[in-house]
Design a protein around this motif. Structure first.
Motif, PDB file in Angstrom:
ATOM      1  N   PRO A 101       0.837 -19.756  26.222  1.00 56.13           N
ATOM      2  CA  PRO A 101       0.549 -20.897  25.343  1.00 56.13           C
ATOM      3  C   PRO A 101      -0.897 -21.366  25.442  1.00 56.13           C
ATOM      4  N   LYS A 102      -1.430 -21.378  26.647  1.00 50.50           N
ATOM      5  CA  LYS A 102      -2.825 -21.786  26.853  1.00 50.50           C
ATOM      6  C   LYS A 102      -3.780 -20.860  26.099  1.00 50.50           C
ATOM      7  N   ALA A 103      -3.498 -19.560  26.136  1.00 51.06           N
ATOM      8  CA  ALA A 103      -4.365 -18.597  25.453  1.00 51.06           C
ATOM      9  C   ALA A 103      -4.261 -18.730  23.936  1.00 51.06           C
ATOM     10  N   PHE A 104      -3.053 -18.967  23.420  1.00 49.54           N
ATOM     11  CA  PHE A 104      -2.902 -19.200  21.978  1.00 49.54           C
ATOM     12  C   PHE A 104      -3.687 -20.439  21.550  1.00 49.54           C
ATOM     13  N   TRP A 105      -3.550 -21.509  22.313  1.00 50.13           N
ATOM     14  CA  TRP A 105      -4.259 -22.757  22.007  1.00 50.13           C
ATOM     15  C   TRP A 105      -5.763 -22.497  21.956  1.00 50.13           C
ATOM     16  N   TYR A 106      -6.264 -21.791  22.953  1.00 49.04           N
ATOM     17  CA  TYR A 106      -7.695 -21.465  23.026  1.00 49.04           C
ATOM     18  C   TYR A 106      -8.128 -20.609  21.840  1.00 49.04           C
ATOM     19  N   LYS A 107      -7.334 -19.594  21.511  1.00 48.67           N
ATOM     20  CA  LYS A 107      -7.691 -18.704  20.403  1.00 48.67           C
ATOM     21  C   LYS A 107      -7.824 -19.474  19.099  1.00 48.67           C
ATOM     22  N   TYR A 108      -6.806 -20.229  18.754  1.00 49.22           N
ATOM     23  CA  TYR A 108      -6.804 -20.847  17.431  1.00 49.22           C
ATOM     24  C   TYR A 108      -7.793 -22.002  17.331  1.00 49.22           C
ATOM     25  N   TYR A 109      -7.982 -22.755  18.406  1.00 47.74           N
ATOM     26  CA  TYR A 109      -8.994 -23.805  18.318  1.00 47.74           C
ATOM     27  C   TYR A 109     -10.412 -23.234  18.354  1.00 47.74           C
ATOM     28  N   ALA A 145      -7.307 -22.557   7.380  1.00 43.99           N
ATOM     29  CA  ALA A 145      -5.893 -22.729   7.044  1.00 43.99           C
ATOM     30  C   ALA A 145      -5.033 -21.703   7.766  1.00 43.99           C
ATOM     31  N   TYR A 146      -5.516 -20.464   7.839  1.00 45.09           N
ATOM     32  CA  TYR A 146      -4.778 -19.396   8.524  1.00 45.09           C
ATOM     33  C   TYR A 146      -4.580 -19.753   9.994  1.00 45.09           C
ATOM     34  N   TYR A 147      -5.645 -20.205  10.656  1.00 42.39           N
ATOM     35  CA  TYR A 147      -5.553 -20.537  12.078  1.00 42.39           C
ATOM     36  C   TYR A 147      -4.660 -21.755  12.299  1.00 42.39           C
ATOM     37  N   TYR A 148      -4.789 -22.759  11.454  1.00 42.91           N
ATOM     38  CA  TYR A 148      -3.944 -23.937  11.621  1.00 42.91           C
ATOM     39  C   TYR A 148      -2.470 -23.615  11.371  1.00 42.91           C
ATOM     40  N   PHE A 149      -2.190 -22.717  10.438  1.00 46.48           N
ATOM     41  CA  PHE A 149      -0.794 -22.387  10.154  1.00 46.48           C
ATOM     42  C   PHE A 149      -0.137 -21.719  11.357  1.00 46.48           C
ATOM     43  N   ASP A 150      -0.817 -20.763  11.979  1.00 37.79           N
ATOM     44  CA  ASP A 150      -0.270 -20.165  13.202  1.00 37.79           C
ATOM     45  C   ASP A 150      -0.129 -21.218  14.300  1.00 37.79           C
ATOM     46  N   LEU A 151      -1.139 -22.049  14.458  1.00 43.18           N
ATOM     47  CA  LEU A 151      -1.150 -23.044  15.529  1.00 43.18           C
ATOM     48  C   LEU A 151      -0.011 -24.049  15.373  1.00 43.18           C
ATOM     49  N   VAL A 152       0.181 -24.576  14.167  1.00 44.36           N
ATOM     50  CA  VAL A 152       1.195 -25.606  13.962  1.00 44.36           C
ATOM     51  C   VAL A 152       2.596 -25.013  14.026  1.00 44.36           C
ATOM     52  N   ASN A 157       3.012 -30.004  17.136  1.00 45.75           N
ATOM     53  CA  ASN A 157       2.265 -31.261  17.205  1.00 45.75           C
ATOM     54  C   ASN A 157       0.883 -31.000  17.792  1.00 45.75           C
ATOM     55  N   VAL A 158      -0.115 -30.937  16.919  1.00 46.82           N
ATOM     56  CA  VAL A 158      -1.456 -30.544  17.355  1.00 46.82           C
ATOM     57  C   VAL A 158      -2.492 -31.490  16.761  1.00 46.82           C
ATOM     58  N   PRO A 159      -3.629 -31.668  17.436  1.00 43.03           N
ATOM     59  CA  PRO A 159      -4.717 -32.451  16.842  1.00 43.03           C
ATOM     60  C   PRO A 159      -5.276 -31.745  15.604  1.00 43.03           C
ATOM     61  N   LEU A 160      -5.542 -32.508  14.577  1.00 42.50           N
ATOM     62  CA  LEU A 160      -6.151 -31.978  13.356  1.00 42.50           C
ATOM     63  C   LEU A 160      -7.644 -32.261  13.412  1.00 42.50           C
ATOM     64  N   GLN A 174      -2.628 -36.144  18.760  1.00 46.35           N
ATOM     65  CA  GLN A 174      -1.956 -35.186  17.890  1.00 46.35           C
ATOM     66  C   GLN A 174      -1.713 -35.802  16.514  1.00 46.35           C
ATOM     67  N   SER A 175      -1.866 -34.982  15.511  1.00 49.86           N
ATOM     68  CA  SER A 175      -1.549 -35.399  14.151  1.00 49.86           C
ATOM     69  C   SER A 175      -0.105 -35.028  13.850  1.00 49.86           C
ATOM     70  N   SER A 176       0.453 -35.655  12.850  1.00 47.61           N
ATOM     71  CA  SER A 176       1.802 -35.281  12.436  1.00 47.61           C
ATOM     72  C   SER A 176       1.745 -33.916  11.760  1.00 47.61           C
ATOM     73  N   PRO A 177       2.825 -33.135  11.830  1.00 46.15           N
ATOM     74  CA  PRO A 177       2.838 -31.862  11.100  1.00 46.15           C
ATOM     75  C   PRO A 177       2.521 -32.043   9.619  1.00 46.15           C
ATOM     76  N   GLU A 178       2.974 -33.140   9.032  1.00 47.26           N
ATOM     77  CA  GLU A 178       2.698 -33.384   7.615  1.00 47.26           C
ATOM     78  C   GLU A 178       1.197 -33.446   7.346  1.00 47.26           C
ATOM     79  N   GLU A 179       0.446 -34.098   8.240  1.00 45.85           N
ATOM     80  CA  GLU A 179      -1.005 -34.185   8.061  1.00 45.85           C
ATOM     81  C   GLU A 179      -1.655 -32.812   8.176  1.00 45.85           C
ATOM     82  N   VAL A 180      -1.187 -32.008   9.129  1.00 52.45           N
ATOM     83  CA  VAL A 180      -1.757 -30.673   9.310  1.00 52.45           C
ATOM     84  C   VAL A 180      -1.457 -29.802   8.097  1.00 52.45           C
TER      85      VAL A 180
END
Length: 514
Positions: A101-109, A145-152, A157-160, A174-180
């Motif tokens: 999970p840490k590596a996914f978070w790092y990759k997409y951000y 958009a591609y990176y945020y879609f995988d991340l969310v 629940n992720v910061p936007l 964290q932003s709501s999924p709706e905002e992302v």
């Protein structure tokens, strides 16, 4: 002696030349991005994150991990302790301190940061034409958009972040999924309005994002958001709009099915990359010649090829040695009828080819064929494992047709069109006298499972039909070692990495179920 004093002593006795105080390069963020050449490099850097199958040296290709999360593959590897975190992914026991999970978070951000930085810098850069600046901007928004879609999808629940931030701003809420998803929809809407269509792309530019790739990603995001969150529409994109988007892609893009299913998965030179069935394709390459296992983000090869392939195949075979992760469930293989042309293209049965190999953990005697490790593709430079050139088609036209069938059937479209789109996919790999079933959601799901097998789609299809449905498919217990389990308490999400919670001064809140 203090550390500083020791270093000064070492310098004084070991250096006979003046220290070079000039930087290796004069290109730094403050003076870069000054013209379109710089911005093209920045755009290339944003695309590059798509190739990161081992961020922070963790073996986590998105498509492979998605299959381990789902119901068609187990853990694999050499043994149960090869990569323990992968076993925990398969059994719904992921820990908050696990490295995946840490590596996914790092990759997409990292990808999101590169996109945000480029979007901030481009307005002041010099371009030959405003049209080129607009295109670069639209491509960058597609990638964000591609990176945020995988991340969310992974974390929920992720910061936007739509701008770069400093270290003093790491305590983002964290932003709501709706905002992302609203931002994803807006970025894709902007990309659709500007990017060229597939049919207008010169051959030299194939692989770059198109308006049709943005339409395909919008369809996927729309179905996932409305399904997983039980919403009537993607924010800002009503059902009538997504139907229009899907019709434009199907009828006006230039994309289509290839005559034969096998044509989409040609693993030997000269390959068949970026063909008309490929709506968006990740451009893996062997040209980086990477040999650095301690920094695998520099590699551009398809790591899934190595991870998924058999161990130590017999020397006389065409196959190169792999690591046998994510072994295919035999019951999934048995869902393919013998006269379905997809079976032979999707799977390798070594024993049927008189190929011996070293069995790994949870060996099922079945391996993926779509991206098999072949000797003919072994790189002559760098490390073979890091340099397989097999592209990955992230969005195929057959997926578009099946998503469109679902949209037409369930979201205010035409049942006749739904059947037409379904039939086009279902009839291609089967005998000419095949009669398709009446289209239904279950029929579409069954066909998606066969058509898109081992392409990283199945888990997310299960998730968008709800927890109970996903659990009914993923929970498997045939006795050790063939066990998989869905984490219903976490709604199928990964944990927020505990290190990120600490760095945020505990502003980030852990997902439930962890």
């Amino acid at each position: 002696m203090s550390l500083i004093a020791g270093l000064l002593t070492l310098i004084s006795v070991s250096c006979t030349k003046k220290i070079d105080l000039y930087p290796i390069t004069s290109d730094v963020e403050t003076n870069f991005y000054k013209d379109q050449k710089d911005c093209l490099q920045g755009l290339t850097a944003a695309y590059n994150v798509l190739l990161w199958d081992a961020p922070q040296n963790q073996n986590i290709p998105f498509q492979l991990v998605s299959e381990v999360l789902g119901d068609n593959c187990f853990t694999g590897g050499a043994n149960a302790t090869d990569i323990p975190g992968t076993l925990r992914i398969d059994r719904g026991q992921i820990r908050v301190d696990d490295l995946a999970p840490k590596a996914f978070w790092y990759k997409y951000y990292t990808g999101i940061y590169r996109c945000n930085l480029l979007l901030e810098k481009m307005p002041a850069a010099t371009f030959d034409s405003p049209e080129l600046r607009n295109r670069f901007t639209a491509e960058t928004k597609f990638l964000r958009a591609y990176y945020y879609f995988d991340l969310v999808r992974l974390f929920g629940n992720v910061p936007l972040l739509t701008k770069t931030i400093s270290s003093s701003e790491y305590n983002q809420k964290q932003s709501s999924p709706e905002e992302v998803y609203k931002q994803i929809a807006q970025d894709l809407t902007d990309a659709i309005a500007v990017l060229p269509s597939y049919k207008s792309m010169p051959t030299t530019e194939l692989g770059r994002a198109t308006s049709d790739a943005a339409r395909g990603l919008m369809m996927r995001a729309w179905l996932y958001y409305t399904g997983y969150y039980n919403k009537p529409e993607l924010p800002g994109v009503p059902a009538t709009k997504i139907l229009e988007i899907s019709e434009t892609l199907i009828n006006s893009s230039g994309h289509d099915l290839l005559p034969n299913f096998a044509d989409a998965f040609v693993n030997t030179p000269p390959y068949n990359f970026n063909n008309k069935e490929s709506v968006f394709e990740i451009q893996y390459s062997s040209l980086a010649y990477s040999g650095n296992f301690s920094y695998r983000e520099e590699a551009n090869g398809n790591l899934s090829t190595m991870l998924w392939s058999m161990r130590d195949p017999s020397a006389a075979s065409i196959y190169a040695a792999g690591w046998s992760f994510a072994p295919v469930d035999a019951e999934f293989y048995n869902k393919f009828q013998a006269n379905d042309a997809r079976r032979a293209i999707t799977f390798i049965l070594p024993q049927a080819q008189s190929v011996s190999y070293t069995p790994g953990y949870q060996d099922s005697k079945i391996f993926p064929n779509k991206w098999a490790a072949l000797k003919v593709n072994n790189s002559s430079k760098g490390n073979v494992a890091l340099n397989y050139p097999n592209h990955f088609i992230a969005i195929r036209f057959s997926d578009i047709l099946l998503m469109a069938a679902e949209l037409q059937l369930l979201h205010g479209g035409s049942a006749g069109k739904a059947q037409q789109y379904f039939d086009k996919v279902a009839k291609r790999p089967r005998p000419t006298d095949y009669v398709s079933p009446a289209v239904s959601l279950d029929a579409i799901y069954d066909e998606r499972n066969l058509e898109l097998a081992l392409e990283g789609v199945r888990y997310w299809d299960l998730m968008r039909r709800g927890n109970a449905y996903a659990q009914s498919k993923i929970d498997i217990n045939r006795g050790e070692p063939f066990i998989s389990k869905f984490n219903a308490a976490a709604n199928g999400l990964l944990p927020i990495p505990d290190q990120e919670i600490i760095v945020s001064n505990r502003t980030l809140v852990q997902n439930k179920g962890y």
